[in-house]
Design an enzyme around this catalytic site. Structure first.
Site, PDB file in Angstrom:
ATOM      1  CG  ASP A 186       1.874  -2.790  -1.785  1.00  0.00           C
ATOM      2  OD1 ASP A 186       1.182  -2.376  -0.807  1.00  0.00           O
ATOM      3  OD2 ASP A 186       1.791  -3.341  -2.738  1.00  0.00           O
ATOM      4  CG  HIS A 263      -1.440  -1.351  -3.160  1.00  0.00           C
ATOM      5  ND1 HIS A 263      -1.503  -2.554  -2.412  1.00  0.00           N
ATOM      6  CD2 HIS A 263      -2.443  -1.724  -3.894  1.00  0.00           C
ATOM      7  CE1 HIS A 263      -2.121  -3.569  -2.754  1.00  0.00           C
ATOM      8  NE2 HIS A 263      -2.957  -3.015  -3.575  1.00  0.00           N
ATOM      9  CD  GLU A 319      -5.558  -5.722  -4.797  1.00  0.00           C
ATOM     10  OE1 GLU A 319      -6.236  -6.702  -4.419  1.00  0.00           O
ATOM     11  OE2 GLU A 319      -4.340  -5.571  -4.285  1.00  0.00           O
TER      12      GLU A 319
HETATM   13  C1  ACM Z   1      -2.442  -7.554  -7.668  1.00  0.00           C
HETATM   14  O1  ACM Z   1      -2.514  -8.821  -7.502  1.00  0.00           O
HETATM   15  N1  ACM Z   1      -2.988  -6.642  -6.791  1.00  0.00           N
HETATM   16  C2  ACM Z   1      -1.842  -6.943  -8.682  1.00  0.00           C
END
Ligand code: ACM
Length: 684
Positions: A186, A263, A319
């Site tokens: 991430d 991410h 996201e």
């Molecule tokens: C998440 O909580 N973005 C999978």
């Protein structure tokens, strides 16, 4: 530690083993077995107990080590035996993880069709054994409801070393959980050595600040490994091999997550040529148009597959900002060539390609529920986190789903009254709330079969220490363990809670920093039962410019005068939410009354954009035309951490006559939500 508790009939107290005359169960087993019939006799395990294990060689040593935990103490040269045996088939058990335990005062036999089943049988014995090695006699027939019972640990936002990960594997496997999903990559740090891309661990694994929040809300710089201000870490490939083996020896499968296409700030700063603009520190999303992206991801996944034998590889997918793709010539070219109509389909193109690659190596993908956008890859399993809708959409189209809805399974939320807890990311979600989740609610049998299982997720943005990680995981993961194991129809929170208290005692004794349920403060007092006030059940009118939000309507147009207060979170849907225009309501008492107080509670939690009002004005009127203002309450709204509550009201010794009360609350310059649960009017 152990208390075999149970409602024994007085007449049976003296009954020995092998009696079928009492049926009881134990407060020490968690998750509760499918069928458990114990009686008042006991088997005493100890040094003179003979142990026979008839299982595959690779299971024998593991199981011998587990059983050895039971046979450490003297048992007075009592000749008794424990036999673990693999059978081809066991009556009334269909899961390969099931087992049958038959316990008499002389002999324990555990039968299963796999090493995992025998391991779970032994875990049950370990839970049942008291300090002297006594195990109640009886018969247990047991198997899980769901094949996938997982915990996700985020090791990117803060890094935790391999010994800590192993310690958590010990605990979850004891409660018969069988998956540990590691969120390895991430923005905040890449955590796995990849030989082909050394910058991932020389650089992208290190950052300028130790605490995620200082870094994320600060400079967000990465650092060279070994430099003075480099915080972070990573698992070497040897570390990973060691953890994988350790997990296998506890029948836990490690599932690696490699985030894509979003991410990925840390990757795209180390290897900026993989982003649309080729600039370090600018992008979170891979360039979908560039073939180099696929070369990188396939090379990374190839090394990941060498390390993780798991059938499932998690490829993230959540996201995605997609902001650079519309301006990127390569992404636009890709869309044109592939006939992709929007950026969702562009994302889906990458996920499809990754699935094809992993399938060609005999692996399957799991992705967060956003992988549904733009079309789900043919063999993908969906991990449903934004509620249950993604999981339901997946099973409705014949795909498997793993349920991790935020409102029940996100362990970074408050587990008790916020003022008694360290700052948390998510709203109030106590053990009882987690336990109330039923992953197959409303699904017919065919679709319910596609629910692969359930998982608790611990994101660690605000959880920098090992102690805090354990505090947030335990005991709520016990509820997830039981949801994964036990038929939802048979679950009962009160009964579970007693077993969870015992399990927490066990965890504390073993050195886990579990939240001690005995100290639970519980729900907000106001929310426990309806209150009375003279506005309750009267009429209320909303100014056209200030409607309540439909999603957070708290029950509709009378919610603010129904006597029902919200709990510690607006997500309990007892708080009414206002996103535009703030609150502006007028209550009609139906007749003139002597009013001596008007007040309402608000809450603030800045992460989800929920704020205190900057100003509240309270006015009274006898005819609903001419209002006289009796209070203006101003408040300096300041961003803070955590969750707070504040009462905005007016009170007077000398009651004022009025029939109409206008209550107007205005948001500060920052905008966002206001939430209130009840406008209370006190009359003399
Ligand atoms: C998440 O909580 N973005 C999978």
């Amino acid at each position: 530690m152990k208390s075999i508790v149970i409602s024994l009939l007085a007449a049976l107290i003296l009954a020995g083993c092998n009696t079928n005359d009492t049926t009881t169960t134990s407060n020490d087993i968690l998750p509760m077995p499918k069928d458990c019939r114990l009686n008042s006799g006991s088997f005493k395990a100890g040094k003179s107990t003979s142990v026979t294990i008839e299982a595959a060689d690779e299971d024998k040593a593991i199981l011998a080590e587990c059983v050895a935990e039971l046979t450490q103490q003297e048992n007075g040269n009592k000749a008794n035996s424990i036999v673990l045996r693999i059978a081809e088939k066991i009556d009334s058990i269909s899961s390969p993880e099931g087992y049958k335990a038959e316990i008499t005062d002389e002999n324990i036999t555990i039968t299963a069709t796999s090493g995992a089943g025998l391991f779970y049988g032994v875990q049950t014995l370990l839970q049942l054994a008291d300090e002297e090695g006594r195990i109640p006699c009886g018969t247990i027939t047991d198997e899980p409801e769901f094949a996938y019972r997982g915990l996700m640990l985020d090791v990117s936002r803060h890094f935790f070393d391999k010994e800590f990960v192993k310690k958590q594997i010990d605990a979850i496997s004891h409660f018969k959980m069988n998956r540990l999903h590691l969120h390895l990559t991430d923005a905040a740090g890449w955590r796995i050595e990849i030989r082909k891309y050394p910058r991932l661990t020389e650089f992208a694994a290190w950052r300028s600040k130790q605490l995620w929040k200082d870094w994320w809300f600060g400079d967000r710089l990465y650092a060279e490994e070994g430099s003075e201000s480099a915080f972070g870490g990573y698992y070497t490939q040897d570390d990973i091999r060691e953890i994988v083996k350790y997990a296998q020896e506890r029948y836990v499968t490690l599932i690696p997550e490699i985030e894509m296409p979003a991410h990925s700030e840390e990757v795209l700063t180390a290897y900026p040529e993989l982003s649309c603009t080729h600039e370090p520190y600018k992008q979170a999303d891979f360039c979908i148009g560039n073939e180099k992206t696929y070369e990188f991801l396939e090379n990374v996944l190839t090394e990941v597959m060498e390390l993780f034998p798991s059938e499932y590889i998690h490829i993230g997918g959540d996201e995605v900002g997609k902001a650079s793709w519309p301006h990127c010539p390569l992404c636009q070219k890709r869309m044109k060539e592939e006939g992709l109509k929007d950026v969702n389909e562009l994302q889906s193109y990458l996920i499809h390609r990754m699935e094809k690659f992993l399938n060609s190596k005999g692996r399957q993908i799991i992705g967060w529920d956003e992988i549904l956008d733009g079309g789900l890859a043919p063999n993908a399993t969906v991990m449903s986190w934004r509620g249950t809708e993604g999981g339901l959409a997946a099973v409705n189209s014949g795909h498997k789903a793993i349920m991790t809805p935020g409102g029940y399974c996100y362990l970074d939320s408050y587990q008790d009254a916020p003022h008694t807890q360290p700052m948390a990311f998510g709203p109030y979600m106590p053990l009882e709330k987690v336990y109330s989740y039923n992953p197959v609610e409303g699904l017919d049998e065919k679709k319910a079969k596609l629910i692969y299982g359930v998982q608790g997720n611990l994101w660690v943005e605000y959880i920098p220490t090992e102690e805090m990680v354990e505090y947030m995981i335990y005991p709520r993961i016990l509820a997830i363990a039981e949801i994964g194991w036990r038929n939802p129809q048979e679950r009962n929170y009160g009964e579970f809670c007693e077993r969870a208290v015992n399990a927490v005692n066990g965890l504390l004794a073993k050195g886990y920093n579990a939240f001690d349920l005995k100290n639970e403060y519980g729900q907000r007092k106001e929310a426990l039962s309806p209150t009375n006030n003279c506005a309750k059940g009267k009429e209320i009118y909303y100014a056209e410019s200030s409607p309540y939000n439909e999603k957070y309507n708290a029950g509709g147009g009378k919610a603010l005068i129904d006597g029902i207060h919200g709990g510690w979170t607006y997500t309990d849907l007892k708080w009414q939410g206002f996103i535009k225009g703030g609150v502006d309501v007028t209550i009609d008492l139906g007749e003139e009354r002597n009013i001596n107080a008007v007040h309402a509670d608000f809450m603030q939690m800045c992460i989800p954009d929920v704020w205190m009002p900057a100003e509240v004005r309270i006015s009274l009127s006898s005819d609903s035309i001419a209002f006289r203002e009796v209070a203006v309450i101003e408040h300096d709204v300041v961003r803070d951490e955590g969750l707070s509550f504040k009462n905005y009201g007016w009170k007077t010794e000398k009651a004022e006559k009025a029939r109409y009360i206008r209550y107007k609350a205005t948001c500060g310059k920052q905008g966002g939500w206001l939430f209130t649960d009840e406008i209370e009017v006190e009359c003399k």
